[in-house]
Design an enzyme around this catalytic site. Structure first.
Site, short mmCIF file in Angstrom:
data_model
loop_
_atom_site.label_atom_id
_atom_site.label_comp_id
_atom_site.label_asym_id
_atom_site.label_seq_id
_atom_site.Cartn_x
_atom_site.Cartn_y
_atom_site.Cartn_z
N LYS A 148 -7.12 -5.19 -3.13
CA LYS A 148 -7.80 -5.55 -1.97
C LYS A 148 -8.84 -4.63 -1.35
O LYS A 148 -8.50 -3.35 -1.38
CB LYS A 148 -6.82 -5.91 -0.82
CG LYS A 148 -5.84 -4.98 -0.05
CD LYS A 148 -5.09 -5.52 0.68
CE LYS A 148 -4.04 -4.34 1.22
NZ LYS A 148 -4.76 -3.38 2.21
N HIS B 57 -10.84 0.55 -2.84
CA HIS B 57 -12.18 0.69 -2.08
C HIS B 57 -13.39 1.32 -3.02
O HIS B 57 -12.97 2.54 -3.76
CB HIS B 57 -12.15 1.63 -0.83
CG HIS B 57 -11.44 1.02 0.01
ND1 HIS B 57 -11.35 -0.33 0.65
CD2 HIS B 57 -10.52 1.49 0.98
CE1 HIS B 57 -10.43 -0.56 1.64
NE2 HIS B 57 -9.91 0.68 1.80
N CYS C 89 -2.18 -2.62 7.73
CA CYS C 89 -1.87 -3.82 6.58
C CYS C 89 -0.64 -4.68 6.39
O CYS C 89 -0.69 -5.73 6.12
CB CYS C 89 -2.06 -3.03 5.07
SG CYS C 89 -3.92 -2.40 5.21
N ASP D 12 0.79 -1.31 -0.10
CA ASP D 12 0.09 0.05 -0.07
C ASP D 12 0.87 1.45 0.13
O ASP D 12 0.52 2.24 0.82
CB ASP D 12 -1.00 -0.10 1.29
CG ASP D 12 -1.89 -0.92 1.06
OD1 ASP D 12 -2.02 -1.86 0.15
OD2 ASP D 12 -2.73 -1.32 2.15
#
Ligand code: VGL
Ligand code: ZN
Length: 197
Positions: free
Chosen positions: A106, A48, A151, A8
């Site tokens: 994800k 998202h 994460c 990320d």
């Protein structure tokens, strides 16, 4: 075979971003250098939909960093971040993305968050990364990125539980550190058998 898993490293987790991690951008040169020494490179990308249930904006009366109970357990509510296709969801401009052979996204299901690169937050729904690494014969993982206590930690713990040999390069991670979450995450990673360097 070893892989570097870069978690990320996206604009929203860097200074100026929606969920900025202090010094999140400072780890980029070191991560790029480490890519040159790795057999394989995988990037993860928090991704998202704009009404994601992990966003405080979707919960009447809630503010970012408060929690709520979800069917899968307690969930921290975040500012809107890493919305699919947005600038905030893009990788930091200096990250060497061309070296990556796999990008795993994800958190794309509205009803469930996914901190770990291996399983969504129900600890059950797989992302597919385990199968990818296993079929490539990769057994050793080095993890770096953002954020150490969310994460990165969730990914490292799941990987160790799955039987991978896992090292987290703490110098190439930065933390959110919400109510002591960094110290707790370090303890949980050590307990799971993760090597912290
Ligand atoms: C992350 C909070 C929400 C992370 C992602 O990358 O650590 N943290 N979404
Ligand atoms: Zn997220």
């Amino acid at each position: 075979m070893s892989a570097l898993i870069v978690i990320d490293v996206q604009n929203d987790f860097c200074p100026g971003g929606a969920l900025a991690v202090a010094e999140g951008d400072t780890i980029v040169p070191g991560i790029n250098a480490l890519m040159a020494e790795s057999d394989a490179v995988v990037l993860t990308q928090d991704w998202h939909p704009d009404e994601h249930s992990s966003f405080a904006s979707q919960h009447e009366g809630k503010s970012p960093m408060e929690t709520t109970e979800m069917p899968y357990g307690t969930q921290v509510l975040w500012p809107d971040h890493c919305v699919i296709g947005s600038h905030g969801a893009a990788f930091h401009k200096d990250l060497t993305v061309d070296r990556a052979e796999m990008v795993i996204r994800k958190g794309f299901r509205r009803a469930i968050d996914s901190y770990s690169a291996f399983f969504e937050n129900d600890h059950r729904t797989p992302t597919g990364l385990e199968g990818y690494l296993t079929t490539r014969g990769i057994t050793q993982l080095t993890m770096v990125g953002l954020a150490t206590d969310f994460c990165v930690a969730y990914s490292a713990i799941d990987a160790a539980k799955l039987g991978f040999d896992v090292t987290v390069r703490m110098d190439l991670c930065r933390a959110i550190d919400l109510n002591g979450s960094l110290a707790a995450a370090q303890d949980q990673m050590r307990d799971a058998g993760v090597t912290l360097l």
